[in-house]
Design a protein around this motif. Structure first.
Motif, PDB file in Angstrom:
ATOM      1  N   LYS A 184      33.659  42.409  47.840  1.00 24.62           N
ATOM      2  CA  LYS A 184      33.583  43.663  48.646  1.00 24.62           C
ATOM      3  C   LYS A 184      32.864  43.765  49.784  1.00 24.62           C
ATOM      4  N   CYS A 185      33.305  44.153  50.881  1.00 26.51           N
ATOM      5  CA  CYS A 185      32.663  43.948  52.029  1.00 26.51           C
ATOM      6  C   CYS A 185      33.088  45.051  53.075  1.00 26.51           C
ATOM      7  N   THR A 186      32.402  46.345  53.257  1.00 29.32           N
ATOM      8  CA  THR A 186      32.769  47.271  54.162  1.00 29.32           C
ATOM      9  C   THR A 186      33.344  46.928  55.434  1.00 29.32           C
ATOM     10  N   ASP A 187      32.713  45.743  56.056  1.00 35.70           N
ATOM     11  CA  ASP A 187      32.921  45.303  57.320  1.00 35.70           C
ATOM     12  C   ASP A 187      34.127  44.381  57.451  1.00 35.70           C
ATOM     13  N   GLY A 188      34.805  44.045  56.335  1.00 39.77           N
ATOM     14  CA  GLY A 188      35.934  43.297  56.317  1.00 39.77           C
ATOM     15  C   GLY A 188      35.618  41.867  55.800  1.00 39.77           C
ATOM     16  N   LEU A 189      36.330  41.238  54.972  1.00 43.04           N
ATOM     17  CA  LEU A 189      35.765  39.993  54.261  1.00 43.04           C
ATOM     18  C   LEU A 189      36.295  38.841  55.258  1.00 43.04           C
ATOM     19  N   PRO A 190      35.576  37.730  55.105  1.00 44.33           N
ATOM     20  CA  PRO A 190      36.139  36.682  56.094  1.00 44.33           C
ATOM     21  C   PRO A 190      37.506  36.105  55.346  1.00 44.33           C
ATOM     22  N   VAL A 191      38.453  36.386  56.522  1.00 45.68           N
ATOM     23  CA  VAL A 191      39.704  35.873  56.329  1.00 45.68           C
ATOM     24  C   VAL A 191      40.193  34.660  55.695  1.00 45.68           C
ATOM     25  N   THR A 192      39.204  33.646  55.823  1.00 51.15           N
ATOM     26  CA  THR A 192      39.228  32.271  55.343  1.00 51.15           C
ATOM     27  C   THR A 192      39.112  32.277  53.899  1.00 51.15           C
ATOM     28  N   LEU A 193      38.613  33.405  53.351  1.00 47.44           N
ATOM     29  CA  LEU A 193      38.375  33.317  51.760  1.00 47.44           C
ATOM     30  C   LEU A 193      39.481  34.082  50.954  1.00 47.44           C
ATOM     31  N   VAL A 194      40.537  34.760  51.810  1.00 49.57           N
ATOM     32  CA  VAL A 194      41.571  35.339  51.192  1.00 49.57           C
ATOM     33  C   VAL A 194      42.742  34.447  51.413  1.00 49.57           C
ATOM     34  N   PRO A 195      43.506  34.316  50.334  1.00 47.03           N
ATOM     35  CA  PRO A 195      44.635  33.361  50.320  1.00 47.03           C
ATOM     36  C   PRO A 195      45.509  33.713  51.615  1.00 47.03           C
ATOM     37  N   GLY A 196      45.979  32.611  52.496  1.00 48.36           N
ATOM     38  CA  GLY A 196      46.797  33.027  53.653  1.00 48.36           C
ATOM     39  C   GLY A 196      48.097  33.686  53.487  1.00 48.36           C
ATOM     40  N   ASN A 197      48.857  33.875  52.470  1.00 45.25           N
ATOM     41  CA  ASN A 197      49.858  34.551  52.344  1.00 45.25           C
ATOM     42  C   ASN A 197      49.619  36.027  52.435  1.00 45.25           C
ATOM     43  N   ILE A 198      48.512  36.325  51.778  1.00 45.13           N
ATOM     44  CA  ILE A 198      47.976  37.767  51.700  1.00 45.13           C
ATOM     45  C   ILE A 198      47.519  38.230  53.050  1.00 45.13           C
ATOM     46  N   GLY A 242      47.694  37.061  39.783  1.00 47.74           N
ATOM     47  CA  GLY A 242      47.685  37.223  41.239  1.00 47.74           C
ATOM     48  C   GLY A 242      46.243  37.885  41.789  1.00 47.74           C
ATOM     49  N   TYR A 243      46.463  38.747  42.891  1.00 49.48           N
ATOM     50  CA  TYR A 243      45.297  39.352  43.682  1.00 49.48           C
ATOM     51  C   TYR A 243      45.415  40.803  43.904  1.00 49.48           C
ATOM     52  N   GLU A 244      44.508  41.354  44.025  1.00 46.65           N
ATOM     53  CA  GLU A 244      44.366  43.017  44.497  1.00 46.65           C
ATOM     54  C   GLU A 244      43.483  43.052  45.548  1.00 46.65           C
ATOM     55  N   VAL A 245      44.187  43.760  46.887  1.00 41.51           N
ATOM     56  CA  VAL A 245      43.201  43.815  48.085  1.00 41.51           C
ATOM     57  C   VAL A 245      43.238  45.143  48.164  1.00 41.51           C
ATOM     58  N   LYS A 246      42.034  45.854  48.914  1.00 42.24           N
ATOM     59  CA  LYS A 246      41.831  47.073  49.181  1.00 42.24           C
ATOM     60  C   LYS A 246      41.705  46.918  50.772  1.00 42.24           C
ATOM     61  N   LEU A 247      42.417  47.800  51.648  1.00 46.01           N
ATOM     62  CA  LEU A 247      42.296  47.827  53.017  1.00 46.01           C
ATOM     63  C   LEU A 247      41.259  49.109  53.657  1.00 46.01           C
ATOM     64  N   THR A 248      40.865  48.844  54.799  1.00 51.19           N
ATOM     65  CA  THR A 248      40.023  50.049  55.311  1.00 51.19           C
ATOM     66  C   THR A 248      40.509  51.472  55.122  1.00 51.19           C
ATOM     67  N   ASN A 249      41.813  51.490  55.214  1.00 52.63           N
ATOM     68  CA  ASN A 249      42.522  52.920  55.195  1.00 52.63           C
ATOM     69  C   ASN A 249      42.586  53.392  53.851  1.00 52.63           C
ATOM     70  N   GLY A 250      42.205  52.752  52.733  1.00 52.38           N
ATOM     71  CA  GLY A 250      41.918  52.897  51.391  1.00 52.38           C
ATOM     72  C   GLY A 250      43.406  52.460  50.449  1.00 52.38           C
ATOM     73  N   LEU A 251      44.434  51.647  51.248  1.00 58.85           N
ATOM     74  CA  LEU A 251      45.544  51.361  50.637  1.00 58.85           C
ATOM     75  C   LEU A 251      45.111  50.034  49.749  1.00 58.85           C
ATOM     76  N   GLU A 252      45.535  50.238  48.290  1.00 53.76           N
ATOM     77  CA  GLU A 252      45.371  49.021  47.682  1.00 53.76           C
ATOM     78  C   GLU A 252      46.837  48.390  47.352  1.00 53.76           C
ATOM     79  N   ILE A 253      46.617  47.060  47.407  1.00 50.83           N
ATOM     80  CA  ILE A 253      48.075  46.162  47.349  1.00 50.83           C
ATOM     81  C   ILE A 253      47.877  44.936  46.425  1.00 50.83           C
ATOM     82  N   GLN A 254      48.730  44.892  45.529  1.00 48.06           N
ATOM     83  CA  GLN A 254      48.770  43.690  44.470  1.00 48.06           C
ATOM     84  C   GLN A 254      49.690  42.758  44.766  1.00 48.06           C
ATOM     85  N   PHE A 255      49.173  41.414  44.537  1.00 47.06           N
ATOM     86  CA  PHE A 255      50.008  40.461  45.228  1.00 47.06           C
ATOM     87  C   PHE A 255      50.321  39.451  43.995  1.00 47.06           C
TER      88      PHE A 255
END
Length: 141
Positions: free
Chosen positions: A81-95, A117-130
């Motif tokens: 969890k990081c309020t400034d955004g996670l490094p994209v290199t740590l999140v799987p490429g497709n996601i 799978g994975y669950e991500v949360k975006l700055t707008n509050g949207l939670e998406i499962q992959f």
């Protein structure tokens, strides 16, 4: 006899609860698995570890910028969890590609490995499962 058994079971439940609550302990960051330390140094080079905890066989780390990372016993990340955004290199490429294409102004502020799978949360509050292939399986706003 019933009273004795009930008392014994109550003591067992209370004792187990106290043990479970007391499992999370602060540790020296040097006690983290090597893989966890390397991941932090690579992706958050300007941060220091403010707190490191062990909970059973899992680790939890809080960095100086407020980032929280949970690791398994081998030092592989489980949740970040990081309020400034996670490094994209740590999140799987497709996601990452899905989020960038569908929500270009949003950052991934949480990524959690889940069973299948994975669950991500975006700055707008949207939670998406992959799923493991990066296909969307559920969206929650």
């Amino acid at each position: 006899m019933k009273k004795l058994i009930l008392t014994f079971l109550t003591l067992v439940v209370v004792g187990s609860s106290l043990y479970a609550c007391d499992r999370k302990k602060e540790i020296d960051p040097a006690q983290l698995p090597k893989a966890a330390t390397e991941l932090i140094q690579k992706h958050w080079p300007s941060c220091v570890i403010d707190f490191a905890f062990i909970d059973g066989r899992e680790y939890e780390v809080l960095l100086s910028d407020g980032t929280m990372i949970e690791f398994d016993s081998k030092g592989v990340w489980k949740e970040m969890k990081c309020t400034d955004g996670l490094p994209v290199t740590l999140v799987p490429g497709n996601i990452t590609r899905y989020v960038v294409n569908r929500f270009p102004k949003q950052l991934i502020i949480k990524c959690e490995k889940m069973r299948g799978g994975y669950e991500v949360k975006l700055t707008n509050g949207l939670e998406i499962q992959f799923d493991m292939q990066g296909r969307v399986t559920h969206v929650d706003d």
